[in-house]
Design a protein around this motif. Structure first.
Motif, PDB file in Angstrom:
ATOM      1  N   THR A   1      30.677  44.337  44.022  1.00  0.00           N
ATOM      2  CA  THR A   1      29.149  44.115  45.027  1.00  0.00           C
ATOM      3  C   THR A   1      28.481  44.684  44.044  1.00  0.00           C
ATOM      4  OG1 THR A   1      30.957  43.588  47.085  1.00  0.00           O
ATOM      5  CG2 THR A   1      28.117  43.156  46.853  1.00  0.00           C
TER       6      THR A   1
ATOM      7  N   THR B   1      18.351  38.661  42.526  1.00  0.00           N
ATOM      8  CA  THR B   1      19.765  39.102  43.061  1.00  0.00           C
ATOM      9  C   THR B   1      19.328  39.578  44.416  1.00  0.00           C
ATOM     10  OG1 THR B   1      20.286  38.609  41.140  1.00  0.00           O
ATOM     11  CG2 THR B   1      21.687  39.461  42.659  1.00  0.00           C
TER      12      THR B   1
ATOM     13  N   ASN C   1      22.791  30.941  44.299  1.00  0.00           N
ATOM     14  CA  ASN C   1      24.636  30.666  43.978  1.00  0.00           C
ATOM     15  C   ASN C   1      24.897  31.895  44.334  1.00  0.00           C
ATOM     16  OD1 ASN C   1      24.813  28.744  41.975  1.00  0.00           O
ATOM     17  ND2 ASN C   1      23.895  30.074  41.172  1.00  0.00           N
ATOM     18  N   TYR C   2      25.965  31.781  45.307  1.00  0.00           N
ATOM     19  CA  TYR C   2      26.769  33.006  46.407  1.00  0.00           C
ATOM     20  C   TYR C   2      27.800  33.003  46.012  1.00  0.00           C
ATOM     21  CZ  TYR C   2      28.147  34.388  51.115  1.00  0.00           C
ATOM     22  OH  TYR C   2      28.978  35.611  51.911  1.00  0.00           O
ATOM     23  N   ILE C   3      28.389  34.357  46.149  1.00  0.00           N
ATOM     24  CA  ILE C   3      29.317  35.062  44.982  1.00  0.00           C
ATOM     25  C   ILE C   3      30.229  35.948  46.511  1.00  0.00           C
ATOM     26  CG2 ILE C   3      30.151  36.766  42.773  1.00  0.00           C
ATOM     27  CD1 ILE C   3      27.774  35.832  41.343  1.00  0.00           C
TER      28      ILE C   3
END
Length: 290
Positions: free
Chosen positions: A39, A54, A19-21
């Motif tokens: 971040t 992560t 998943n890309y945040i």
């Protein structure tokens, strides 16, 4: 810190996508908005505390803000990239490579305009395609053949087989100085370079013009680096950058100037991101800058 080679992607081909945040902001302040701190803090929470696989991806800080009121850009408090000093100062030199590539093109543009203004077509052609010292022959380089194809000239011809009209089209870009958009860059906040006049030396024969410096991270070269997927892709993207228009309204590109290959050589290592870590050991990829 270490460079991460593109071969890593092939090794991870069979891994599922994650998943890309995106962390962003819309209210800039002199001291920053907290994007980097958020971040890094989020990456540490997911990685170091929740044991998720992560990593964070952040940009390399520009020396302009680093030596201004804002200071560094490694995050803040206990949410920082380390070693902070290395991160904020030079790192692996990617911004310097962008500066060198950008300014190489700027120098080549001005040199081309100077020579076109002071030389005949025949003299320009001799300089672009000099005869081999011992063989007496001359040839077109691959970069020159790209321009020949763009002009609709048969690239299988030798320099001696071109007509006078084709020689004139080949050697003259006829850059309209009023349309030049390419500026020199420097990675420092220097307000006295916002407007400058160049070409004042007597050797430039009156070829003066007004221009300006931008901050290095604002260079289009940096945008190309962010988008490039390989060295070959970077080479093509650099070549397509439009720097001005000709007097007839045709776009002039870095490829027309003949600089795209040399710029790619200067940028060859920048395409590899740098692996660093947070204070809590979460991986951080550092790539490009803005």
């Amino acid at each position: 810190q270490r460079r991460v080679r593109a071969a890593v992607l092939k090794r991870l081909d069979d891994q599922p996508d994650g998943n890309y945040i995106v962390v962003t902001g819309v209210t800039p302040t002199p001291l920053g908005e907290g994007k980097s701190t958020t971040t890094i803090g989020l990456a540490q929470a997911l990685g170091a505390h929740l044991n998720k696989q992560t990593f964070a991806c952040v940009r390399q800080p520009s020396q302009g803000p680093t030596f201004g009121i804002k200071g560094g850009a490694a995050g803040g408090g206990y949410a920082q990239v380390i070693p902070m000093e290395t991160f904020n100062l030079h790192l692996t030199g990617d911004i310097h490579a962008v500066t060198a590539a950008n300014n190489l093109l700027a120098a080549a543009i001005d040199a081309r305009m100077y020579h076109e203004a002071t030389q005949t077509n025949a003299a320009l052609f001799r300089r672009l395609c000099p005869r081999h010292v011992s063989k007496g022959t001359r040839y077109f380089t691959p970069i020159m053949k790209r321009r020949l194809r763009k002009l609709g000239i048969d690239d299988s011809l030798t320099p001696d087989e071109l007509s006078d009209d084709d020689v004139a089209r080949f050697v003259r870009l006829d850059i309209d100085a009023s349309t030049l958009t390419w500026r020199r860059v420097i990675d420092t906040n220097d307000r006295f370079l916002r407007s400058v006049e160049i070409g004042r030396a007597s050797t430039e024969r009156g070829q003066t013009r007004e221009t300006a410096f931008d901050i290095s991270v604002a260079s289009e070269v940096m945008a190309v680096l962010a988008l490039a997927s390989s060295l070959g892709d970077m080479r093509e993207r650099l070549g397509r950058m439009v720097v001005a228009q000709s007097k007839s309204g045709e776009p002039i590109t870095a490829e027309d100037i003949g600089c795209a290959g040399a710029m790619t050589v200067l940028m060859r290592d920048t395409i590899q991101p740098t692996l660093m870590q947070t204070l809590e050991g979460t991986p951080v990829l550092v790539h490009v800058s803005w």
